[in-house]
Scaffold this motif. Structure first.
Motif, PDB file in Angstrom:
ATOM      1  N   ALA A  76      12.741 -19.003 -40.473  1.00  0.00           N
ATOM      2  CA  ALA A  76      11.272 -19.648 -41.041  1.00  0.00           C
ATOM      3  C   ALA A  76      11.536 -20.539 -42.409  1.00  0.00           C
ATOM      4  CB  ALA A  76      10.407 -18.430 -41.637  1.00  0.00           C
ATOM      5  N   LYS A 122      13.157 -19.068 -45.366  1.00  0.00           N
ATOM      6  CA  LYS A 122      13.099 -18.202 -46.564  1.00  0.00           C
ATOM      7  C   LYS A 122      14.261 -18.873 -47.549  1.00  0.00           C
ATOM      8  CE  LYS A 122      13.905 -14.522 -44.261  1.00  0.00           C
ATOM      9  NZ  LYS A 122      13.646 -15.105 -42.761  1.00  0.00           N
ATOM     10  N   LEU A 182       7.320 -31.382 -39.204  1.00  0.00           N
ATOM     11  CA  LEU A 182       7.172 -31.159 -37.481  1.00  0.00           C
ATOM     12  C   LEU A 182       6.000 -31.187 -36.955  1.00  0.00           C
ATOM     13  CD1 LEU A 182      10.179 -28.806 -37.138  1.00  0.00           C
ATOM     14  CD2 LEU A 182      10.583 -31.240 -37.148  1.00  0.00           C
ATOM     15  N   THR A 222      10.238 -27.372 -46.766  1.00  0.00           N
ATOM     16  CA  THR A 222      11.088 -27.173 -47.870  1.00  0.00           C
ATOM     17  C   THR A 222      12.426 -28.269 -47.555  1.00  0.00           C
ATOM     18  OG1 THR A 222      11.920 -25.402 -46.487  1.00  0.00           O
ATOM     19  CG2 THR A 222      10.865 -24.683 -48.177  1.00  0.00           C
TER      20      THR A 222
END
Ligand code: GDP
Length: 436
Positions: free
Chosen positions: A209, A211, A316, A339
């Protein structure tokens, strides 16, 4: 070295360049010379002299400044010990300062806080306490109670004047004031604790994801002020960062940043465990993918807790967004990020400072309680106030009320250390490091 005989020990091992005896040297001076053992020079040093009562401990003290390094320091320490000095216990210097009455217990305890402070405001709270702000506050409260206590004693000694009712009213008024002040101090503990320990923050999400990417992003940004603390369990470490003045204690599982191997990456079970003990959960989702069963599990996990949802990978094509029902239901704090491209971090920071209005605490110059011992005693004093109130309401005789008031005074005296048992003192100072 500190203590009556410390110069005797010093004279045996220190030869000042210009021959002079310690007793003829004034306090607050520094002498140059050599540490010697059987006429052999061990090191070239400076020695600072402090004469009682003007020293940290209020005793005679001297400090030897060596060239540093392990061996030389060790050798000089051994020489001191061989010539009559004794090894100090942890916190012994500060303990002596307390026992000799230069500082009270609150001030002594603040020395650890000052040394261990991780954020500016925490340091400020420590310094305030060292300077005696909390001590003064407690003393003021005590004084108010003592003032009525005097009247109570008079009434007990001279019952014929029959002013009991006036006295009772007076006590009630003072107690109301005191209760308010104690309550405020007690409440400040939550803020103090937050400052000291940081908001325990867990970053969770299913593998991939983002992290690690998020954590890295935050840590890179804050690199200068990141401190690594060993976590409570062997496989977690905690990273302390301050974001817009909010201290965050990021709970990181060891290797979260290094783990390349998918198998090694942090799974849902571990996430659950971490989330359970967190003050704040940051749940991160890959917005380019539909929610999976694992995501649903995470969403259920965070519902009703202090949380922030991050929809990551917005660079995306997105499959989920802030209007996705499950997402919307789980949190009011939804931040979109990439990120990878470092987009959205400022929104995340803004959200965090909104949630924890630390600016107020940071700017606020009120006294903060940061120590559980103090908080418990303040609570106890508050309860004793209530007990006194009740005694008055049920028309107890004055001497019974007096006992109850003395209990409040005792609780307060316990905080500053005017009355305190040896084991409590020992426990407090055992938390210090050696030589403090
Ligand atoms: P973790 O398993 O949750 O720690 O996820 P990682 O941080 O290791 O990221 C998993 C993969 O997703 C890596 O290949 C990252 O480069 C990629 N990734 C992370 N954030 C983003 C993003 O915002 N956009 C895109 N396109 N890829 C990202």
């Amino acid at each position: 070295m500190s203590g009556k005989e410390c110069f005797k020990v010093l004279d045996k091992i220190f030869k000042p360049k210009k021959k002079v005896e310690s007793k003829d040297i004034k306090g607050y001076t520094i002498k140059y010379g050599h540490i010697v053992e059987e006429n052999r020079i061990i090191d070239e040093v400076l020695v600072s002299y402090f004469k009682e009562p003007k020293s940290y401990t209020t005793e005679n003290m001297c400090e030897i400044q060596t060239h540093g390094g392990n061996l030389i320091v060790r050798k000089i320490l051994d020489l001191c010990l061989k010539n009559g000095a004794e090894m100090a216990e942890p916190g012994e210097f500060t303990k002596r300062a307390f026992l000799n009455g230069r500082i009270d217990l609150l001030q002594a305890e603040s020395v650890i806080d000052v040394i261990e402070a991780k954020s500016e405001r925490e340091l400020q709270a420590g310094i305030d306490q060292l300077e005696g702000r909390l001590s003064k506050k407690i003393k003021d409260i005590k004084q108010k109670i003592m003032d009525v206590m005097v009247n109570v004693e008079v009434d007990i000694d001279y019952p014929e004047y029959d002013v009991e009712e006036i006295t009772n009213l007076q006590i009630t008024n003072v107690l109301d004031e005191v209760k308010k002040e104690l309550k405020q101090l007690e409440k400040s503990f939550d803020n103090g604790k937050l400052l000291k320990e940081g908001v325990k923050t867990a970053i969770i999400g299913k593998p991939n994801a983002g992290k690690s990417s998020l954590l890295n992003l935050i840590l890179d940004e804050e690199r200068a002020i990141v401190t690594e603390i060993e976590g409570t369990t062997r496989d977690t470490i905690e990273e302390f960062v301050t974001i817009n003045g909010v201290p965050l204690n990021l709970i990181d599982t060891a290797g979260i940043r290094e783990a390349k191997d998918e198998v090694e990456k942090i799974g849902i079970a571990k996430s659950k465990e971490i989330a359970q003990n967190a003050d704040l959960i940051i749940a991160i989702f890959d917005s380019s993918k539909n929610l999976t069963r694992e995501d649903t599990e995470i969403l259920n996990l965070i519902k009703g807790k202090n949380n922030i949802i991050i929809l990551n990978k917005i660079d995306l094509k997105s499959k989920i967004d802030e209007n996705t029902v499950q997402i919307k239901q789980a949190s009011r704090n939804i931040i979109k990020m990439s990120t990878l491209n470092q987009i959205g971090l400022d929104n995340l920071y803004k959200k965090i400072s909104e949630m924890y209005s630390m600016e107020e605490i940071n700017a606020d110059n009120s006294i903060l309680i940061t120590n559980l011992r103090h908080k418990n005693l303040i609570r106890k004093a508050f309860d004793s106030c209530i007990k006194t109130d009740e005694a008055i309401k049920s028309n107890m005789p004055l001497d019974i009320i007096a006992i109850s008031i003395r209990e409040i005074l005792e609780d307060l005296a316990n905080i500053t250390g005017e009355i305190v048992t040896d084991d409590i003192i020992d426990e407090i100072f055992s938390r210090f490091c050696l030589g403090k």
